[in-house]
Design a protein around this motif. Structure first.
Motif, PDB file in Angstrom:
ATOM      1  N   ASP A  93       0.826  -1.204   0.000  1.00 16.95           N
ATOM      2  CA  ASP A  93       0.000   0.000   0.000  1.00 16.95           C
ATOM      3  C   ASP A  93       0.860   1.254   0.000  1.00 16.95           C
ATOM      4  OD1 ASP A  93      -2.408  -1.434   0.060  1.00 16.95           O
ATOM      5  OD2 ASP A  93      -2.267  -1.667   2.240  1.00 16.95           O
ATOM      6  N   LEU A  94       0.600   2.106  -0.978  1.00  9.99           N
ATOM      7  CA  LEU A  94       1.283   3.396  -1.056  1.00  9.99           C
ATOM      8  C   LEU A  94       0.371   4.487  -0.512  1.00  9.99           C
ATOM      9  CD1 LEU A  94       2.819   3.190  -4.643  1.00  9.99           C
ATOM     10  CD2 LEU A  94       4.035   3.079  -2.466  1.00  9.99           C
ATOM     11  N   THR A  95       0.962   5.460   0.142  1.00 12.61           N
ATOM     12  CA  THR A  95       0.278   6.679   0.532  1.00 12.61           C
ATOM     13  C   THR A  95       0.702   7.730  -0.480  1.00 12.61           C
ATOM     14  OG1 THR A  95       0.297   6.030   2.847  1.00 12.61           O
ATOM     15  CG2 THR A  95      -0.008   8.372   2.384  1.00 12.61           C
ATOM     16  N   GLU A  96      -0.252   8.576  -0.888  1.00 11.19           N
ATOM     17  CA  GLU A  96       0.051   9.557  -1.925  1.00 11.19           C
ATOM     18  C   GLU A  96      -0.361  10.965  -1.509  1.00 11.19           C
ATOM     19  OE1 GLU A  96      -0.285   6.818  -5.916  1.00 11.19           O
ATOM     20  OE2 GLU A  96      -1.989   8.097  -5.430  1.00 11.19           O
ATOM     21  N   THR A  97       0.349  11.914  -2.063  1.00  8.74           N
ATOM     22  CA  THR A  97      -0.009  13.322  -1.936  1.00  8.74           C
ATOM     23  C   THR A  97       0.226  13.969  -3.288  1.00  8.74           C
ATOM     24  OG1 THR A  97       0.322  15.341  -0.651  1.00  8.74           O
ATOM     25  CG2 THR A  97       2.282  14.039  -1.119  1.00  8.74           C
ATOM     26  N   SER A  98      -0.645  14.904  -3.658  1.00 10.86           N
ATOM     27  CA  SER A  98      -0.542  15.581  -4.951  1.00 10.86           C
ATOM     28  C   SER A  98      -0.542  17.089  -4.758  1.00 10.86           C
ATOM     29  CB  SER A  98      -1.723  15.200  -5.857  1.00 10.86           C
ATOM     30  OG  SER A  98      -1.697  13.829  -6.168  1.00 10.86           O
ATOM     31  N   TYR A  99       0.091  17.782  -5.690  1.00 10.47           N
ATOM     32  CA  TYR A  99       0.141  19.236  -5.678  1.00 10.47           C
ATOM     33  C   TYR A  99       0.454  19.725  -7.082  1.00 10.47           C
ATOM     34  CZ  TYR A  99       5.102  18.074  -5.394  1.00 10.47           C
ATOM     35  OH  TYR A  99       6.343  17.534  -5.634  1.00 10.47           O
ATOM     36  N   VAL A 100       0.182  20.997  -7.338  1.00 10.74           N
ATOM     37  CA  VAL A 100       0.556  21.611  -8.608  1.00 10.74           C
ATOM     38  C   VAL A 100       1.964  22.170  -8.430  1.00 10.74           C
ATOM     39  CG1 VAL A 100       0.028  23.394 -10.305  1.00 10.74           C
ATOM     40  CG2 VAL A 100      -1.834  22.121  -9.205  1.00 10.74           C
ATOM     41  N   ALA A 101       2.866  21.693  -9.260  1.00  8.88           N
ATOM     42  CA  ALA A 101       4.276  22.093  -9.181  1.00  8.88           C
ATOM     43  C   ALA A 101       4.511  23.389  -9.954  1.00  8.88           C
ATOM     44  CB  ALA A 101       5.144  20.971  -9.746  1.00  8.88           C
ATOM     45  N   ALA A 102       5.708  23.921  -9.826  1.00  3.76           N
ATOM     46  CA  ALA A 102       6.085  25.148 -10.535  1.00  3.76           C
ATOM     47  C   ALA A 102       5.963  24.985 -12.051  1.00  3.76           C
ATOM     48  CB  ALA A 102       7.499  25.561 -10.159  1.00  3.76           C
ATOM     49  N   SER A 103       6.050  23.766 -12.538  1.00  4.79           N
ATOM     50  CA  SER A 103       5.898  23.488 -13.970  1.00  4.79           C
ATOM     51  C   SER A 103       4.462  23.671 -14.443  1.00  4.79           C
ATOM     52  CB  SER A 103       6.337  22.055 -14.277  1.00  4.79           C
ATOM     53  OG  SER A 103       5.463  21.135 -13.618  1.00  4.79           O
ATOM     54  N   GLY A 104       3.523  23.723 -13.490  1.00  6.87           N
ATOM     55  CA  GLY A 104       2.105  23.777 -13.818  1.00  6.87           C
ATOM     56  C   GLY A 104       1.457  22.408 -13.888  1.00  6.87           C
ATOM     57  N   ASN A 105       2.260  21.368 -13.788  1.00  7.95           N
ATOM     58  CA  ASN A 105       1.754  19.999 -13.820  1.00  7.95           C
ATOM     59  C   ASN A 105       1.381  19.541 -12.418  1.00  7.95           C
ATOM     60  OD1 ASN A 105       2.403  19.753 -16.629  1.00  7.95           O
ATOM     61  ND2 ASN A 105       4.523  19.434 -16.038  1.00  7.95           N
ATOM     62  N   THR A 106       0.428  18.628 -12.339  1.00  9.48           N
ATOM     63  CA  THR A 106       0.110  18.012 -11.056  1.00  9.48           C
ATOM     64  C   THR A 106       1.082  16.866 -10.833  1.00  9.48           C
ATOM     65  OG1 THR A 106      -2.210  18.592 -11.213  1.00  9.48           O
ATOM     66  CG2 THR A 106      -1.645  16.788  -9.708  1.00  9.48           C
ATOM     67  N   LEU A 107       1.795  16.924  -9.708  1.00  2.86           N
ATOM     68  CA  LEU A 107       2.719  15.856  -9.333  1.00  2.86           C
ATOM     69  C   LEU A 107       2.119  15.068  -8.188  1.00  2.86           C
ATOM     70  CD1 LEU A 107       6.226  17.557  -9.482  1.00  2.86           C
ATOM     71  CD2 LEU A 107       5.051  16.232 -11.214  1.00  2.86           C
ATOM     72  N   THR A 108       2.224  13.775  -8.286  1.00  2.00           N
ATOM     73  CA  THR A 108       1.767  12.885  -7.224  1.00  2.00           C
ATOM     74  C   THR A 108       2.985  12.158  -6.692  1.00  2.00           C
ATOM     75  OG1 THR A 108      -0.384  12.635  -8.275  1.00  2.00           O
ATOM     76  CG2 THR A 108       0.236  10.963  -6.639  1.00  2.00           C
ATOM     77  N   GLN A 109       3.224  12.302  -5.401  1.00  2.00           N
ATOM     78  CA  GLN A 109       4.337  11.638  -4.727  1.00  2.00           C
ATOM     79  C   GLN A 109       3.779  10.436  -3.968  1.00  2.00           C
ATOM     80  OE1 GLN A 109       7.264  12.664  -5.484  1.00  2.00           O
ATOM     81  NE2 GLN A 109       6.894  14.749  -6.133  1.00  2.00           N
ATOM     82  N   SER A 110       4.428   9.293  -4.102  1.00  2.00           N
ATOM     83  CA  SER A 110       3.999   8.065  -3.441  1.00  2.00           C
ATOM     84  C   SER A 110       5.088   7.608  -2.478  1.00  2.00           C
ATOM     85  CB  SER A 110       3.749   6.961  -4.468  1.00  2.00           C
ATOM     86  OG  SER A 110       2.761   7.368  -5.401  1.00  2.00           O
ATOM     87  N   PHE A 111       4.654   7.169  -1.313  1.00  2.00           N
ATOM     88  CA  PHE A 111       5.597   6.714  -0.294  1.00  2.00           C
ATOM     89  C   PHE A 111       4.944   5.625   0.547  1.00  2.00           C
ATOM     90  CE2 PHE A 111       3.302  10.407   1.151  1.00  2.00           C
ATOM     91  CZ  PHE A 111       2.915  10.103   2.444  1.00  2.00           C
ATOM     92  N   CYS A 112       5.767   4.882   1.285  1.00  2.00           N
ATOM     93  CA  CYS A 112       5.246   3.856   2.183  1.00  2.00           C
ATOM     94  C   CYS A 112       4.600   4.561   3.375  1.00  2.00           C
ATOM     95  CB  CYS A 112       6.366   2.933   2.652  1.00  2.00           C
ATOM     96  SG  CYS A 112       5.808   1.738   3.919  1.00  2.00           S
ATOM     97  N   GLY A 113       3.344   4.264   3.629  1.00  2.00           N
ATOM     98  CA  GLY A 113       2.641   4.877   4.746  1.00  2.00           C
ATOM     99  C   GLY A 113       3.088   4.357   6.099  1.00  2.00           C
ATOM    100  N   LYS A 114       3.806   3.234   6.118  1.00  2.00           N
ATOM    101  CA  LYS A 114       4.272   2.668   7.392  1.00  2.00           C
ATOM    102  C   LYS A 114       5.616   3.241   7.819  1.00  2.00           C
ATOM    103  CE  LYS A 114       1.687  -1.582   7.002  1.00  2.00           C
ATOM    104  NZ  LYS A 114       1.708  -3.032   6.980  1.00  2.00           N
ATOM    105  N   CYS A 115       6.578   3.305   6.892  1.00  2.00           N
ATOM    106  CA  CYS A 115       7.927   3.760   7.275  1.00  2.00           C
ATOM    107  C   CYS A 115       8.312   5.102   6.669  1.00  2.00           C
ATOM    108  CB  CYS A 115       8.971   2.705   6.937  1.00  2.00           C
ATOM    109  SG  CYS A 115       9.236   2.441   5.163  1.00  2.00           S
TER     110      CYS A 115
END
Length: 140
Positions: A56-78
């Motif tokens: 299971d990945l935990t994700e967060t998204s934001y609009v970057a300086a490029s204007g694109n939406t970036l989604t970052q995925s990481f382990c929600g446990k560690c």
């Protein structure tokens, strides 16, 4: 057969990557500096279809300086950073080199968003450098 494998620090998230890296980049944007303790992230870009993730990945998204939406995925446990993806390039996933098992043959080829790098940053002069958003990487 997997060309590369990866795992988070606790082992809850694993990956198998069938293909070669398309490009390896250091990113100096402010968002990457925030997730990399002030340094750049170093990322290997792979074709999305070559990647299999388990866990299971935990994700967060934001609009970057490029204007694109970036989604970052990481382990929600560690909290291990696993990958990022851009709305502009859904055909690619950028996996953090620290997530990959023994990525010794993957070295940065390009440094991007260098205009955001701190004054003390050391950027290898052998790398191709882009002050901001680079063009799409070459495809095979």
């Amino acid at each position: 057969m997997s060309r590369y494998t990866g795992r988070c620090a606790c082992g809850a998230v694993t990956a198998a990557i069938a293909g070669d890296a398309i490009q390896v980049r250091q990113c100096w944007c402010r968002q990457c500096q925030q997730i990399a303790a002030g340094s750049p992230t170093t990322n290997a870009m792979f074709a999305t279809d070559d990647l299999t993730i388990h866990g299971d990945l935990t994700e967060t998204s934001y609009v970057a300086a490029s204007g694109n939406t970036l989604t970052q995925s990481f382990c929600g446990k560690c909290g291990t950073q696993v990958m990022g993806r851009s709305s502009a390039r859904p055909q690619f996933r950028t996996l953090r080199l620290g997530f990959l098992d023994v990525p010794n043959d993957l070295a940065p080829q390009v440094a991007i968003w260098t205009e955001d790098a701190p004054a003390w940053a050391v950027i290898d002069p052998k790398l191709e450098v882009f002050p901001r958003q680079p063009p799409p990487p070459p495809t095979a």
